[in-house]
Design an enzyme around this catalytic site. Structure first.
Site, short mmCIF file in Angstrom:
data_model
loop_
_atom_site.label_atom_id
_atom_site.label_comp_id
_atom_site.label_asym_id
_atom_site.label_seq_id
_atom_site.Cartn_x
_atom_site.Cartn_y
_atom_site.Cartn_z
CD1 TRP A 10 -2.25 -1.89 0.14
CD2 TRP A 10 -3.25 -1.12 2.19
NE1 TRP A 10 -3.62 -2.64 0.25
CE2 TRP A 10 -3.97 -2.22 1.42
CE3 TRP A 10 -3.61 -0.62 3.26
CZ2 TRP A 10 -5.15 -2.61 2.29
CZ3 TRP A 10 -4.67 -1.26 4.20
CH2 TRP A 10 -5.35 -1.98 3.36
CE LYS A 11 4.81 1.28 -4.06
NZ LYS A 11 5.45 1.67 -5.47
CG HIS A 98 9.90 -0.97 -2.56
ND1 HIS A 98 9.83 0.25 -3.32
CD2 HIS A 98 8.81 -1.64 -2.92
CE1 HIS A 98 8.82 0.26 -4.17
NE2 HIS A 98 8.45 -0.61 -3.99
#
Ligand code: 13P
Length: 254
Positions: A10-11, A98
């Site tokens: 979902w960041k 990431h």
């Protein structure tokens, strides 16, 4: 047996109210969809981890993960969250490496090695991300870049620990751009990664490793990507923020 996984990152999106709503919707929609060797993981912002973990129905193949952690177990690191704190919320995965962490927070391969250790020591599984930039793709250094990311950050691990990892190939040029890697481009890298693992560890470990693809994966292109022999699911950004789109991607595992 190799697990097939769709994970939603979902960041920095979703307030708690929206997060709970979409989580419940996803859980309802996937009840009949997720089979034995399949798993769905949702990675919300840290502060929703505990609330979402408590909503997971027992017997579903749905798990919660964090998007990052600090490498130390505890201490005077204002604003940071450790793997042991994450584990205490009921989460079972942590995304490590990431490209947004590498880029905006200068996370190096050697720092990521420490973070992988911390996640494993706390009984969770890392979702370890690797991938090249557009420049590296264009100047054809991407095989070396990916090899270096994997070697420097993760090849200190023993095979028993390595087998708990999930890998995610996320070409930076494909993230949030709508420029998905073609199934052939992704397959080429996934197979390269599997061969690296077979050389370093053994063929069994390599065969059993789940390797996800991430980067503008959506309900339209997911089936074609997941049909490739070395692509075992996806790490989804934008399309994980809409329950229907996310569930359609999950259905593409079948
Ligand atoms: P998008 O699916 O929005 O391209 O993001 C991919 C990603 O970064 C998942 O971690």
């Amino acid at each position: 047996m190799r697990k097939n996984i769709v994970a939603g990152n979902w960041k920095m999106n979703m307030d708690l109210e929206k997060g709970l709503l979409i989580f419940n919707e996803i859980q309802q929609l996937i009840k009949e969809e997720v089979k034995g060797n399949q798993e769905v993981i949702i990675c919300p912002p840290y502060i929703h981890l505990s609330s979402l973990s408590q909503l997971v129905d027992s017997g579903t193949n749905l798990s919660i993960g964090a998007q990052n952690c600090h490498q130390a177990d505890s201490g005077a690191f204002t604003g940071e969250v450790s793997a042991s704190i994450i584990a205490s919320t009921g989460a079972s995965y942590v995304i490590i490496g990431h490209s947004e962490r590498r880029l905006y927070f200068s996370e190096s391969n050697s720092l990521l090695a420490q973070k992988l250790d911390s996640v494993l020591e706390n009984g969770m599984a890392p979702i370890f991300c690797i991938g090249e930039t557009l420049e590296q793709r264009n100047n054809e250094t991407y095989f070396e870049v990916i090899k270096e990311q994997i070697t420097e950050a993760s090849f200190h691990l023993q095979a028993t620990d390595y087998s708990k990892l999930i890998l995610a190939y996320e070409p930076v040029w494909a993230i949030g751009t709508g420029l998905t890697a073609s199934p052939e481009q992704a397959q080429e890298i996934h197979s390269f990664i599997r061969n690296l693992l077979a050389d370093k560890y053994d063929q069994d470990l390599a065969n059993n490793m789940t390797i996800l693809y991430g980067g503008s994966c959506n309900p339209k292109n997911a089936s074609e990507l997941f049909a490739k022999s070395d692509i075992d699911g996806g790490l989804i950004g934008g399309a994980s923020l809409k329950a229907r789109d996310f569930v359609d991607i999950i259905k593409a595992l079948n």
